[in-house]
Design a protein around this motif. Structure first.
Motif, PDB file in Angstrom:
ATOM      1  N   ASP A   1     105.499  72.914  74.830  1.00  0.00           N
ATOM      2  CA  ASP A   1     106.648  72.035  74.652  1.00  0.00           C
ATOM      3  C   ASP A   1     107.400  71.791  75.959  1.00  0.00           C
ATOM      4  O   ASP A   1     107.881  70.681  76.207  1.00  0.00           O
ATOM      5  N   ILE A   2     107.531  72.810  76.808  1.00  0.00           N
ATOM      6  CA  ILE A   2     108.351  72.682  78.013  1.00  0.00           C
ATOM      7  C   ILE A   2     107.532  72.486  79.277  1.00  0.00           C
ATOM      8  O   ILE A   2     108.095  72.382  80.367  1.00  0.00           O
ATOM      9  N   SER A   3     106.194  72.433  79.155  1.00  0.00           N
ATOM     10  CA  SER A   3     105.343  72.224  80.328  1.00  0.00           C
ATOM     11  C   SER A   3     105.333  70.759  80.746  1.00  0.00           C
ATOM     12  O   SER A   3     105.456  69.857  79.915  1.00  0.00           O
ATOM     13  N   ASP A   4     105.172  70.527  82.031  1.00  0.00           N
ATOM     14  CA  ASP A   4     105.116  69.171  82.564  1.00  0.00           C
ATOM     15  C   ASP A   4     103.703  68.613  82.595  1.00  0.00           C
ATOM     16  O   ASP A   4     103.510  67.415  82.806  1.00  0.00           O
ATOM     17  N   SER A   5     102.702  69.474  82.429  1.00  0.00           N
ATOM     18  CA  SER A   5     101.307  69.031  82.457  1.00  0.00           C
ATOM     19  C   SER A   5     100.424  70.068  81.795  1.00  0.00           C
ATOM     20  O   SER A   5     100.845  71.203  81.552  1.00  0.00           O
ATOM     21  N   LYS A   6      99.172  69.690  81.522  1.00  0.00           N
ATOM     22  CA  LYS A   6      98.199  70.625  80.957  1.00  0.00           C
ATOM     23  C   LYS A   6      97.946  71.780  81.919  1.00  0.00           C
ATOM     24  O   LYS A   6      97.785  72.925  81.506  1.00  0.00           O
ATOM     25  N   GLU A   7      97.869  71.452  83.209  1.00  0.00           N
ATOM     26  CA  GLU A   7      97.584  72.485  84.203  1.00  0.00           C
ATOM     27  C   GLU A   7      98.693  73.529  84.251  1.00  0.00           C
ATOM     28  O   GLU A   7      98.444  74.727  84.362  1.00  0.00           O
ATOM     29  N   GLU A   8      99.941  73.044  84.185  1.00  0.00           N
ATOM     30  CA  GLU A   8     101.069  73.972  84.180  1.00  0.00           C
ATOM     31  C   GLU A   8     101.050  74.833  82.923  1.00  0.00           C
ATOM     32  O   GLU A   8     101.324  76.032  82.979  1.00  0.00           O
ATOM     33  N   MET A   9     100.721  74.226  81.791  1.00  0.00           N
ATOM     34  CA  MET A   9     100.622  74.972  80.535  1.00  0.00           C
ATOM     35  C   MET A   9      99.580  76.072  80.647  1.00  0.00           C
ATOM     36  O   MET A   9      99.828  77.230  80.285  1.00  0.00           O
ATOM     37  N   ARG A  10      98.392  75.721  81.163  1.00  0.00           N
ATOM     38  CA  ARG A  10      97.315  76.694  81.279  1.00  0.00           C
ATOM     39  C   ARG A  10      97.692  77.832  82.211  1.00  0.00           C
ATOM     40  O   ARG A  10      97.468  79.012  81.914  1.00  0.00           O
ATOM     41  N   ALA A  11      98.278  77.502  83.362  1.00  0.00           N
ATOM     42  CA  ALA A  11      98.653  78.522  84.339  1.00  0.00           C
ATOM     43  C   ALA A  11      99.726  79.444  83.783  1.00  0.00           C
ATOM     44  O   ALA A  11      99.702  80.654  84.005  1.00  0.00           O
ATOM     45  N   THR A  12     100.669  78.878  83.043  1.00  0.00           N
ATOM     46  CA  THR A  12     101.757  79.674  82.488  1.00  0.00           C
ATOM     47  C   THR A  12     101.253  80.631  81.412  1.00  0.00           C
ATOM     48  O   THR A  12     101.655  81.801  81.369  1.00  0.00           O
ATOM     49  N   ILE A  13     100.381  80.146  80.532  1.00  0.00           N
ATOM     50  CA  ILE A  13      99.822  81.008  79.490  1.00  0.00           C
ATOM     51  C   ILE A  13      99.027  82.157  80.113  1.00  0.00           C
ATOM     52  O   ILE A  13      99.132  83.313  79.690  1.00  0.00           O
ATOM     53  N   SER A  14      98.232  81.849  81.139  1.00  0.00           N
ATOM     54  CA  SER A  14      97.440  82.882  81.810  1.00  0.00           C
ATOM     55  C   SER A  14      98.336  83.911  82.481  1.00  0.00           C
ATOM     56  O   SER A  14      98.098  85.120  82.393  1.00  0.00           O
ATOM     57  N   THR A  15      99.377  83.442  83.160  1.00  0.00           N
ATOM     58  CA  THR A  15     100.310  84.360  83.795  1.00  0.00           C
ATOM     59  C   THR A  15     101.048  85.181  82.744  1.00  0.00           C
ATOM     60  O   THR A  15     101.300  86.371  82.929  1.00  0.00           O
ATOM     61  N   GLY A  16     101.379  84.538  81.627  1.00  0.00           N
ATOM     62  CA  GLY A  16     102.066  85.234  80.549  1.00  0.00           C
ATOM     63  C   GLY A  16     101.268  86.405  80.018  1.00  0.00           C
ATOM     64  O   GLY A  16     101.831  87.450  79.674  1.00  0.00           O
ATOM     65  N   ILE A  17      99.946  86.237  79.938  1.00  0.00           N
ATOM     66  CA  ILE A  17      99.085  87.328  79.477  1.00  0.00           C
ATOM     67  C   ILE A  17      99.189  88.519  80.432  1.00  0.00           C
ATOM     68  O   ILE A  17      99.269  89.676  80.010  1.00  0.00           O
ATOM     69  N   SER A  18      99.209  88.233  81.738  1.00  0.00           N
ATOM     70  CA  SER A  18      99.333  89.319  82.712  1.00  0.00           C
ATOM     71  C   SER A  18     100.705  89.975  82.639  1.00  0.00           C
ATOM     72  O   SER A  18     100.828  91.200  82.723  1.00  0.00           O
ATOM     73  N   VAL A  19     101.750  89.169  82.474  1.00  0.00           N
ATOM     74  CA  VAL A  19     103.101  89.718  82.330  1.00  0.00           C
ATOM     75  C   VAL A  19     103.170  90.604  81.091  1.00  0.00           C
ATOM     76  O   VAL A  19     103.749  91.695  81.118  1.00  0.00           O
ATOM     77  N   ASN A  20     102.563  90.128  80.007  1.00  0.00           N
ATOM     78  CA  ASN A  20     102.490  90.885  78.762  1.00  0.00           C
ATOM     79  C   ASN A  20     101.908  92.271  79.004  1.00  0.00           C
ATOM     80  O   ASN A  20     102.414  93.284  78.516  1.00  0.00           O
TER      81      ASN A  20
END
Length: 402
Positions: free
Chosen positions: A330-349
């Protein structure tokens, strides 16, 4: 099938992806159905050992961002394939090594590395293949397929362990799981790499607007780790549950999640991700209380049944975690940003889960299972309180227009 197809874009290989996930999840069901009993009965691991094992099983989740950095030019499809290759290697090794703690832990670590690579990629691909505004349902259907596969694996464990000596069939089960993961890999190889190169995968991708998402991942990762690692082990070590009983419990959880996963996905799309993220914690507090204190309130046989029921409830409310991925979309500006954020989120998790896994066994051994599940409840409340501070956009962002 037509109802599911309506959620996805024409021309995408979502069917191949889902079939690959199905094969992999059946293999995982065989593995998960026996691994806790295998570690307790054959390898001889106690509470502390189980925590150490889980530390190394979760470590690849933290390492994921560095793995993605190494392969930053790979598309999501290629990364999904790479994860499949590593999973096959890890499960195959687990099938052949003798039951020595170090060798078993290394095998689990290798398998988990591939599993965590695929984790972010299958979510990303499901979202990318879905139509605008259908992300929640796409993730819901994907989770349902995954639960079906798990269910098949669990029922095989239930039936065979009911009639055959457990020690005689642990290794053949690992071989069978390896075979299924090879089939999953063969299907994954048919996925074409159409996703654009994402340069943000070469580093941790942090932006201020995703701060709440990263904090939610920390709280959620910590609280879910307690149940994932120590939930079954409490039933095995404290209540004496065997592999058949544990697999039956997993099967009931899988059926419940299969039925309710699409419902939760639709709920996320209909009422929004914020109410879903806030509401699940109310049930969690009840679940944690009974899991930690049931043996003080009821006879041991009754307490065991209550704990089993609450384990299933925890599995169901964990489905609400898909809401955070929709929040990112919802808050991502692009698909690439969405993908990078989800991947980083997994590591943060996993930055928090690896420590929860490492010290959870110590908390249980020194302070009791009551304290362990009180900690889980408090973390859940923190997750809910933080989710309540999210400011929801009036209209979901359409990534297809980017």
């Amino acid at each position: 099938m037509g109802k599911i197809a309506a959620v996805f874009k024409d021309g995408t290989k979502w069917k191949t992806l889902f079939l690959s996930i199905l094969m992999m999840s059946i293999g995982y069901g065989l593995h998960k159905g026996i691994i806790d009993n295998y570690l307790a009965e054959i390898v001889g691991m106690g509470e502390m050992d189980r925590g150490v094992t889980e530390f190394f099983r979760e470590l690849p989740g933290f390492m994921l961002i560095f793995i993605l950095a190494l392969f930053y030019k790979f598309s999501a499809e290629k990364m999904y394939k790479l994860g499949g290759i590593i999973m096959v290697a890890g499960m195959g090794l687990l099938a052949i090594v003798p039951p020595y703690k170090a060798l078993v832990i290394f095998s689990i670590f290798l398998y988990s590395t591939g599993e965590h690579i695929q984790l972010g990629m299958k979510n990303t691909l499901s979202l990318e293949y879905s139509k605008a505004g259908q992300g929640g349902q796409a993730l819901g259907y994907q989770n349902a397929i995954y639960q079906i596969g798990n269910l098949v694996g669990y029922f095989v464990v239930i039936i065979l362990f009911w009639f055959v000596s457990a020690k005689a069939i642990y290794q053949p089960f690992f071989f069978a799981a390896t075979t299924l993961m090879i089939l999953s890999l063969m299907l994954a190889l048919r996925l074409s790499g159409k996703s654009e190169t994402d340069k943000t995968k070469s580093r941790f991708y942090f932006r201020k607007k995703f701060t709440k998402y990263y904090m939610l991942e920390i709280f959620y990762g910590a609280r879910k780790q307690v149940f994932f690692t120590f939930g079954p082990y409490v039933l095995i070590l404290f209540y004496g549950a065997n592999a058949s009983v544990i697999s039956l419990l997993f099967a009931v959880s899988a059926i419940s999640c299969f039925i309710l996963s699409p419902v939760v996905g639709k709920l996320v799309d209909k009422i929004g991700y914020k109410p879903v993220m806030v509401g699940d914690t109310l049930i969690l507090v009840i679940v944690c209380f009974f899991y930690g204190f049931a043996h003080h309130l009821f006879p041991k046989n009754v307490a065991f049944i209550i704990c089993c029921i609450n384990y299933v409830l925890d599995s169901v409310i964990s489905l609400a975690s898909m809401a955070s991925n929709v929040y990112v979309q919802d808050i991502s500006d692009s698909k690439e940003e969405m993908r990078a954020t989800i991947s980083t989120g997994i590591s943060v998790n996993h930055m928090i889960t690896i420590f929860i896994a490492l010290f959870g066994g110590w908390i249980w051994q020194k302070l009791g299972i009551e304290t362990l599940f009180i900690v889980s409840a408090v973390l859940g409340l923190c997750n809910s309180a933080y989710a309540a501070t999210i400011k929801v956009k009036k209209k979901a962002f359409n990534l297809e227009k980017k």
